[in-house]
Write an enzyme that holds these catalytic residues in place. Structure first.
Site, mmCIF file in Angstrom:
data_model
loop_
_atom_site.group_PDB
_atom_site.id
_atom_site.type_symbol
_atom_site.label_atom_id
_atom_site.label_comp_id
_atom_site.label_asym_id
_atom_site.label_seq_id
_atom_site.Cartn_x
_atom_site.Cartn_y
_atom_site.Cartn_z
ATOM 1 N N ASP A 33 -34.187 16.444 -85.149
ATOM 2 C CA ASP A 33 -32.702 15.545 -85.163
ATOM 3 C C ASP A 33 -32.306 14.691 -86.461
ATOM 4 O O ASP A 33 -33.149 13.999 -87.291
ATOM 5 C CB ASP A 33 -33.294 14.399 -83.960
ATOM 6 C CG ASP A 33 -31.610 13.801 -83.513
ATOM 7 O OD1 ASP A 33 -30.109 13.937 -84.474
ATOM 8 O OD2 ASP A 33 -31.509 13.351 -82.727
HETATM 9 C C1 BGC Z 1 -27.960 12.624 -82.761
HETATM 10 C C2 BGC Z 1 -27.748 14.401 -82.454
HETATM 11 C C3 BGC Z 1 -26.922 14.575 -83.817
HETATM 12 C C4 BGC Z 1 -27.253 13.843 -84.486
HETATM 13 C C5 BGC Z 1 -26.092 15.153 -85.921
HETATM 14 C C6 BGC Z 1 -27.694 11.914 -84.527
HETATM 15 O O1 BGC Z 1 -27.701 11.605 -84.487
HETATM 16 O O2 BGC Z 1 -28.541 12.533 -81.951
HETATM 17 O O3 BGC Z 1 -27.425 14.781 -81.326
HETATM 18 O O4 BGC Z 1 -26.725 15.703 -83.363
HETATM 19 O O5 BGC Z 1 -26.914 13.004 -85.142
HETATM 20 O O6 BGC Z 1 -24.840 14.217 -85.787
#
Ligand code: BGC
Length: 738
Positions: free
Chosen positions: A226
């Site tokens: 993530d």
């Molecule tokens: C989120 C993810 C997301 C990523 C990219 C993170 O803050 O938890 O679900 O895909 O950011 O935007």
């Protein structure tokens, strides 16, 4: 195809972290291009300008399909697949290789700020719908990214908190949706979560990312972090966390190199991850860019259809809905003019257009409808706004009141602290109902809200966050142009205090204890016999369905087959979601009274019948046995309930299943009861015990039974303490081990 063998160690290390916010690094020397991974689960969020992972900066226009909370409610993997195809097309047009979704985390508490991005409180339901979505996305040669693996069930302290979860809930509840999607739909990538699981960061959890995900489930794609989830990059590479996102500005690449040079990290592990990144790049290179621009209208139509399938008619006394031709309508509530149709954070996209209920009503019924906002989203609504709305309600045949949670009340990044919708909206509703009892409530919310007015209004539509076509879809349902067919993927409780994680959410001092164990969602309410406002699986149609008696059998593969005839006894065509819940009559372990094991959404014309066939694969009935660390199907009688919701069971049958064999090694610590239950050691032990202990040597069966219950819990080795000579105890133990 370029392989990791063609790269230098430095180049391999470079491949293991992003080039910038959304792309991987290109290695020009060997013609490895850079590819883009971007959000998100229900619409493309490709940022052309400045980048962020919180949905702050503008992205290219894209269709906002219903978020998972809504799409899940359609209980239809085929519909999810069609939405997935459309998402894949939009990603392909924008040259995006991987779409960061879907999220299949379980709705553990209704307070989780991100529940709108998740499908269900039930893993079978979440996994089945998500598998459809993944298949749809990947049919366009765009990779899906299954997230957030794992146990990321809250936003509070999400980047550090340790989700402390026992093996059974981890396996039976929190992993199962991931497992289903990995096995059924083979997502190209999996995203590890921010949090720790039982003390170890997901991004460096070798057991999670390698033993479970790859070795047990057969995942052969790439694991991405993530955004910002990396805590110790070297530990991550060892664990099988292949690509760090976003860019680390080369810092962690250097750490990886240093670790290899210092002998702290095997070079083969760098190869392994680099190869997985290369495989992904190669795979996405096979995508053919679709010709022509996005067909905005066609995709909007899919969004509208999906939204009409996702709203849930919770209550409809006296056939208040659909609205009748010629009825005058007081349309009340700011949400009817300014719909809330998606959640905040990384999934927040820039829709191609937005339908409002107000505009759609005006188009459809013109002068019959008048609008009053009634309140403002910031709670600063005036007395005048309320009076205007109440007076409008008084003068019309029916009031349709749009209530809900404003944007500020829920989002990625924080959890709610209450189930309540703002008090000023409830006060407005009370006055409207007093002025006109024929009041329909439509709620817009990402996580469930308490519905304290449920007994005082005749009709309620749960309108979730329905995507950009939510406004028109809701009017389609209210006017009867579309038949409501959504079902709840989440119980609507009466009180926060009744909910499973209450008292154990969001944890303290860096730990959240999943104290409710396997009893998540309806499993909890059923186990405790709690009343709920609306149960899991509930949803009405504009017609009625009758169920015949189900027949249940076990096929040659030991799977359970269910057949049931469902008849639409009403005047309108409609969709029924036939649900099958199963529970063992007796179990050696704590079980939920019933668990959803199969469902199907079927359209049935007025007066027609459909013979519905469903199959439960045997593995789906297993519990996780902590003694042998694997899923085990218990032998015995299972209750198979077929119904229209978890609390509206229309028929049931039982089925006998053979159990999986569980052989436990017998030791000095094994209890006498365990040894006596053993198929081969048991009879021998019984014989010897009788001769050692003498008392029931006369063969009195009830006496033997008494003796067994009396001493059954004794570990065999402890017989010494009760005067049985050591030598004889040794003999008994070796007997048990034969
Ligand atoms: C989120 C993810 C997301 C990523 C990219 C993170 O803050 O938890 O679900 O895909 O950011 O935007």
């Amino acid at each position: 195809m370029v392989s990791s063998q063609d790269l230098t160690l430095e180049e391999k290390a470079q491949l293991l972290s992003g080039k910038d916010f959304w792309t991987t690094k290109n290695i020009d020397r060997v013609d490895v291009p850079s590819i883009m991974l971007t959000d998100g689960p229900h619409g493309l969020r490709k940022q052309a300008g400045s980048s962020d992972n919180l949905g702050i900066n503008e992205s290219v226009p894209a269709t906002c399909f219903p978020p998972a909370v809504a799409l899940g409610s359609a209980f239809d993997p085929d519909l999810a697949e069609r939405v997935g195809q459309a998402l894949g097309v939009e990603a392909a047009i924008e040259d995006v290789s991987v779409l960061l979704g879907p999220g299949v985390n379980i709705k553990r508490s209704p307070l989780c700020g991100r529940n709108f991005e998740y499908f269900s409180e039930d893993p079978y339901h979440a996994g089945t719908v998500a598998a459809g979505l993944v298949q749809g996305i990947q049919s366009q040669n765009v990779g899906a990214c299954l997230k957030h693996f794992a146990a990321n069930n809250q936003e509070e302290d999400r980047m550090r908190v340790s989700a402390d979860v026992d093996d059974r809930p981890l396996r039976e509840i929190y992993f199962r949706a991931f497992e289903r999607v990995v096995k059924e739909a083979e997502p190209w990538t999996v995203m590890c979560s921010y949090n720790k699981i039982n003390g170890t960061y997901a991004s460096e959890h070798s057991w999670l990312l390698t033993d479970v995900l790859r070795e047990a489930w057969g995942f052969d794609g790439m694991v991405v972090s993530d955004w910002g989830a990396v805590h110790d990059r070297v530990a991550g590479v060892k664990a099988g966390m292949d690509l760090e996102m976003p860019s680390s500005d080369g810092i962690t690449d250097a750490q990886v190199l240093d670790a290899v040079h210092a002998g702290r990290l095997e070079a083969t592990l760098v190869d392994r991850s680099a190869q997985r990144v290369l495989n992904l790049i190669e795979r996405s290179g096979r995508r053919v860019k679709p010709s022509g621009p996005l067909d905005v209208e066609a995709h909007h139509r899919i969004a509208r259809e999906a939204a009409t399938r996702s709203a849930v008619l919770l209550k409809n006394d006296g056939q208040t809905l659909p609205l009748k031709d010629g009825q005058s309508i007081a349309l009340i509530g700011e949400f009817a003019r300014t719909p809330r149709f998606q959640g905040g954070g990384s999934s927040h996209i820039n829709p191609t257009r937005v339908d409002t209920a107000l505009d759609t009503f005006c188009e459809k019924v013109g002068e019959q409808v008048d609008f009053a906002p009634g309140f403002t989203f910031d709670g600063k609504g005036s007395e005048a706004l309320r009076t205007e709305a109440v007076e409008l309600a008084r003068t019309k045949d029916v009031a349709v009141v749009f209530l809900g949670l404003p944007d500020a009340a829920e989002s990625e990044g924080f959890d709610r602290t209450t189930l309540d919708i703002p008090a000023d909206q409830l006060e407005l509703l009370n006055e409207v109902v007093a002025a006109n009892p024929r009041t329909v409530v439509v709620v817009s919310n990402g996580g469930v809200v308490a519905l304290p007015f449920a007994d005082s209004v005749p009709a309620i539509v749960e309108g979730w966050l329905l995507g950009q076509a939510g406004g028109s879809a809701l009017v389609d349902i209210l006017t009867g142009e579309a038949a409501p067919s959504g079902r709840l993927g989440e119980t609507i409780p009466y009180r926060l205090e009744d909910t499973p994680a209450f008292g154990n959410f969001p944890g303290e001092f860096g730990h959240v204890r999943y104290g409710e164990g396997i009893h998540v969602g309806y499993r909890w309410y059923d186990k405790r016999n709690f009343e709920v406002a609306f149960p899991f699986g509930h949803g009405l149609a504009y017609t009625n369905f009758e169920y015949g008696s189900p027949t249940v059998s076990v096929n040659d593969h030991d799977d359970v087959e269910i057949r049931v005839r469902v008849t639409n006894t009403g005047q309108r065509s409609g969709r029924e979601v036939v649900q099958v819940y199963v529970g063992p009559e007796n179990s050696a372990v704590d079980r939920a009274p019933r668990e959803l094991k199969a469902f199907v959404s079927v359209e049935i014309a007025a007066g027609e019948s459909r013979d519905v066939a469903l199959t439960i694969d045997r593995a789906n009935l297993a519990y996780w046995d902590i003694r042998v660390d694997r899923f085990v199907v218990e032998g015995g009688t299972y209750r198979v309930e077929v119904g229209a919701s978890s609390r509206d069971i229309r028929g049931e049958a039982t089925v006998e299943l053979n159990g999986d064999e569980v052989r436990l090694p017998l030791t000095a610590q094994s209890s006498l009861a365990e040894i006596l239950a053993h198929p081969t050691a048991g009879p021998k032990m019984r014989e010897h015990l009788i001769s050692f202990l003498g008392s029931t040597a006369d063969g009195d069966a009830s006496g033997e039974q008494d003796m067994e219950s009396l001493i059954g819990s004794l570990p065999v080795g402890r017989l010494v303490s009760f005067g049985v000579p050591k030598e004889q105890v040794k003999q008994l133990i070796s007997l048990a081990q034969q």
